[in-house]
Design an enzyme around this catalytic site. Structure first.
Site: not given
Ligand code: PLP
Length: 495
Positions: A111
């Site tokens: 993120k």
């Molecule tokens: C947010 C997240 C995901 C999923 O990603 P999306 O963009 O919501 O599909 C997968 N793994 C981790 C560790 C995340 O923080």
């Protein structure tokens, strides 16, 4: 470049406007009017560039209302010393595939890749549009987004941030990360319910014109840092190009070779950014979509049916515990050739009946671009162990889900295209489950004992932030019901 709503009921807007608004007035998501194409020499040109320069090359195709100077400032602020490697998103080599490590940022999850730049894009957007209101960012989080958004937005002038996470449904570290976060302009709430409940409440608040008027009187404007915000999506396109460029540069592939990307998916934002990269001209064969036990996406990509009538599970890969994946709407917009009437019908159906089925034309395109499967919890842990034994590489549970799904993909399709697996979190972030998988469970359940045990196994010391968590005080302890959220938002907003 102009941006339109997937539901077609609003005027088109600039990138700055779309980023400030978060969600379109008609409840749709902002998408570029068309996906820009790269030039023939683009890939060659970015090969010798660093991450920031590559990001500039990609983002200037979209953020046409930001000047070159403005983009440079945003990028410099976003991808600097807060990352623990100058490569920002390095590629790790395993025997049978490559791993794109997206967790070198300040909160150790992918993120950060977008949330380190979004606040800067927003502040500039306020200036550009000569908006003198304060922005209140509302974030619903299944765990990782919350801390990453807090890290990005804390103490940024003119912006406030309020994070909502599902009560007792996030990992210990995720909880401590958020509940101890200091900052003048931050608020953190635990919501009774699951992530979808929190996300729905946030979406409803964005729709509520009367409530927005009330905030307006206090000089507050709402926006979102969730992956429904265009400003989250665009920065994620960059690392697909960057990974490809790295593989060419070190001679693992030849320019023009098609590769696969395997992505552990929840809200479908990460993998969608990959789809944009492909539409722009990045040579991609397949996107492999990996899910956990909440496998609504697997079914959708395989059968074209989106069905939320299913149990909701809390799993050991909690950031993917999602039943309503918002960014699917953007994908449908592009696959249905911008037929906004059709998108509105499907989304209304999803809202009212929890189900929709796409037509054959779209189904065929889903099949052509995506392959999907899901993994149960036990197999996820087994895969972490196998990776450790076979590759001497420790992955977090989300990444393990992707590795397992990729292994099945290769077995079933015999596709030998080089594949990049996106690694979305540092194993430290989910150390309890990782230790369990490695059969080195700490005698105590104490999270800090777990971290230290894991540190002994990993070659790299744990991030200082995690070590310091132990000493930090819980400062956000409010638990609220869904019905109370709106009032909390108002109270915090007008403060
Ligand atoms: C947010 C997240 C995901 C999923 O990603 P999306 O963009 O919501 O599909 C997968 N793994 C981790 C560790 C995340 O923080």
């Amino acid at each position: 470049m102009r941006y339109v709503s997937t539901r077609g009921q609003t005027e088109n807007v600039s990138a700055a406007e779309a980023i400030l608004m978060g969600l379109a007035q008609d409840r749709g998501l902002f998408v570029p009017k068309y996906i820009p194409k790269i030039t023939d020499t683009f890939l060659e040109n970015i090969m010798d560039l660093n991450y920031i320069q590559r990001a500039k090359a990609v983002l200037e195709c979209y953020l046409t209302d930001y000047s070159e100077e403005e983009l440079k400032i945003c990028l410099k602020n976003a991808y600097g010393r807060q990352f623990d490697t100058k490569y920002i998103a390095p590629v790790h080599f395993c025997n049978k595939f490559y791993v794109l490590e997206l967790w070198h940022g300040p909160t150790n999850a992918f993120k950060d890749m977008a949330l380190q730049i979004l606040p800067h894009l927003m502040t500039l957007a306020l200036d550009k549009l000569q908006e003198n209101k304060k922005i209140l960012i509302l974030v619903a989080t299944s765990g990782d987004t919350g801390k990453a958004a807090l890290a990005g937005f804390t103490d940024i002038p003119k912006l406030k941030i309020q994070v909502l996470y599902p009560y007792r449904a996030v990992s210990t570290i995720q909880y401590l990360d958020m509940a101890t976060h200091l900052g003048e302009n931050v608020s953190v709430l635990a919501v009774k319910g699951n992530f979808d409940d929190a996300q729905t409440v946030v979406k409803n608040i964005f729709q509520d014109t009367a409530f927005k008027k009330k905030l307006d009187l206090k000089n507050i404007r709402l926006s979102s840092a969730n992956s429904i915000n265009l400003g989250r999506l665009l920065p994620q396109i960059v690392y697909y190009f960057s990974a490809y460029a790295d593989l060419v540069k070190i001679g693992k592939i030849t320019l023009g070779d098609k590769i696969n990307f395997c992505v552990p998916s929840g809200n479908f934002g990460n993998i969608l950014a990959g789809f944009y990269a492909k539409e722009m001209g990045l040579p991609v064969n397949k996107f492999i979509c990996a899910s956990n036990k909440n496998h609504v996406l697997t079914e959708f990509l395989q059968k074209g049916e989106y069905n939320t009538h299913r149990p909701f599970y809390k799993t050991n890969s909690p950031s993917m515990d999602i039943l309503i994946s918002s960014n699917v709407e953007r994908l449908l917009y592009h696959l249905a050739d911008g037929n906004t009437k059709q998108i509105s019908l499907w989304m209304t159906s999803l809202n009212t009946t929890g189900y929709y089925k796409v037509d054959e034309h779209v189904q065929a395109k889903l099949k052509a671009n995506f392959w999907a499967d899901w993994v149960d919890e036990e197999t996820t842990l087994k895969r972490i162990y196998q990776m450790y034994v076979e590759e001497d590489y420790i992955v977090d549970p989300h990444t393990a889900v992707a590795v397992e799904v990729f292994t099945r993909y290769q077995k079933q399709t015999h596709d030998v295209s080089p594949t990049v697996i996106l690694s979305t979190a540092s194993p430290y972030k989910f150390s309890e489950n990782v230790l369990k998988a490695l059969k080195k469970e700490a005698e105590t359940k104490d999270i800090f004992t777990c971290l230290e045990k894991l540190e002994k196994l990993l070659a790299k010391p744990m991030p200082k932030r995690l070590r310091d968590l132990k000493k930090k005080k819980i400062i956000h302890d409010v638990v609220c019901a869904k019905e109370e959220i709106q009032d909390f938002v108002y109270q915090f907003g007008k403060k």
